[in-house]
Design an enzyme around this catalytic site. Structure first.
Site, short mmCIF file in Angstrom:
data_model
loop_
_atom_site.label_atom_id
_atom_site.label_comp_id
_atom_site.label_asym_id
_atom_site.label_seq_id
_atom_site.Cartn_x
_atom_site.Cartn_y
_atom_site.Cartn_z
N HIS A 103 0.71 -0.66 0.19
CA HIS A 103 0.06 -0.31 0.12
C HIS A 103 0.94 1.17 0.23
O HIS A 103 2.06 1.00 0.43
CB HIS A 103 -0.84 -0.11 0.96
N GLU A 145 0.87 4.05 2.06
CA GLU A 145 1.16 3.91 3.22
C GLU A 145 2.15 3.22 3.76
O GLU A 145 3.42 3.94 4.15
CB GLU A 145 0.24 3.85 4.36
N CYS A 160 -6.78 1.87 5.04
CA CYS A 160 -7.07 0.78 5.54
C CYS A 160 -6.57 0.19 7.01
O CYS A 160 -5.97 0.29 7.45
CB CYS A 160 -6.54 -0.33 4.53
N CYS A 186 -3.34 -0.87 7.40
CA CYS A 186 -2.21 -0.03 6.79
C CYS A 186 -2.19 1.15 8.83
O CYS A 186 -1.17 1.92 8.95
CB CYS A 186 -1.83 1.48 6.06
#
Length: 336
Positions: free
Chosen positions: A255, A257, A282, A285
């Protein structure tokens, strides 16, 4: 602040200008030399505009010189008629361009009504369409290229000034943040730019890590280094079109992040850091964001598990807020 208004014949440019004058302390400016005829009717005459000598300028340079000397005041002009005028105006950081348009049948009706007020013979619909096409699409002086450059593009389909004013009030055209992005806008735009590098087949996400208004790292989602890109078949889960939250344990994509956190490292993040992400993080994360000590998360678009993420951040002492910038692009004002 200087707002330039451009658009089709009888689209409502002067109504928008009048609203700004009456409600937000704007004053009108005019370019006397740039006025162009429309058949046997002068554009300004049909639109009911009388150029005041003290605020009418022979060219755009003298207009800009005046605006520069009076930069604390608010100005609006409907005299943005060609690319030469626009090129001069956009050099100034205090200028924004707003276009106004409406369906051709409605603009024709407005034009007929105004012709009658000035005892002029109104054109047929066919004649008006020809004039309108020339006004918008003429190779040298057509306004279509200017409209395409507008920061805000208004579609004005209402016949009620009350409804128009209400819609303009919600839009907040006079917001100074349209001229120079605040820090939230600036970093969120960087996050959106980072998202353009994403190779994930599911969605594009970008992220920027910031401390003391300085960028620490950026990230976007996609497969790890040395693995085939997701959009080239590198992640079977994404390429199978799995729904959100399904098969996450088999997903090979990192992801945005996560990439930003890995790039920064724990020692560079520290408390007081802010994470900007164009999509709400999410659950996975959010746990990692909390662990590394980030103080605040700012996001733009929602995700399917925002509430669960919010709970993690609340318990972990991480501030979470959604960013809502001034509205840009195509805006449909209220109808009849």
């Amino acid at each position: 602040m200087l707002i330039g208004l451009c658009g089709g014949i009888c689209a409502g440019k002067n109504s928008v200008a009048d609203y700004l004058v009456d409600n937000h302390d704007f004053s009108r400016l005019y370019l006397s030399e740039e006025a162009q005829p429309l058949g046997n009717l002068h554009i300004d005459r049909v639109n009911g505009v009388a150029a005041f000598a003290e605020r009418s300028f022979s060219n755009v340079d003298t207009l800009l010189e005046f605006v520069t000397k009076h930069w604390k005041q608010r100005w609006v002009t409907t005299n943005v008629w060609n690319e030469n005028v626009l090129e001069s105006l956009v050099r100034r950081p205090s200028f924004i361009l707003v276009s106004v348009d409406a369906p051709v049948s409605l603009r024709w009706q407005r034009f007929r009504e105004r012709c009658e007020r000035y005892d002029e013979t109104p054109p047929t619909l066919e004649e008006f369409v020809v004039r309108s096409d020339h006004h918008l699409y003429h190779q040298q002086n057509g306004l279509a290229c200017l409209i395409d450059c507008a920061e805000v593009r208004l579609i004005n389909q209402t016949s009620s000034l009350r409804i128009l004013h209400s819609a303009l009030a919600q839009l907040d055209l006079a917001n100074e943040e349209r001229l120079r992005p605040n820090w939230d806008q600036y970093f969120m735009q960087l996050a959106s730019l980072a998202a353009q590098r994403s190779n994930c087949m599911k969605r594009r996400v970008g992220c920027v890590l910031v401390r003391e208004k300085r960028v620490i790292s950026t990230g976007y989602n996609g497969t790890p280094r040395n693995l085939r890109n997701c959009n080239e078949g590198g992640c079977p889960r994404c390429n199978a079109g799995q729904k959100a939250g399904v098969g996450l344990s088999t997903c090979l994509c990192i992801h945005a992040e996560e990439n930003a956190l890995l790039e920064a490292g724990r020692e560079r993040i520290r408390e007081g850091s802010t994470l900007y992400c164009d999509t709400c993080p999410c659950l996975t994360c959010s746990v990692k964001i909390t662990q590394v000590g980030i103080s605040e998360v700012v996001y733009s678009k929602s995700y399917s598990i925002d509430e669960a993420t919010a709970e993690i951040f609340k318990e972990g002492g991480v501030k979470l807020r959604q960013f809502s910038p001034p509205r840009k692009g195509l805006v449909h004002l209220a109808g009849k």
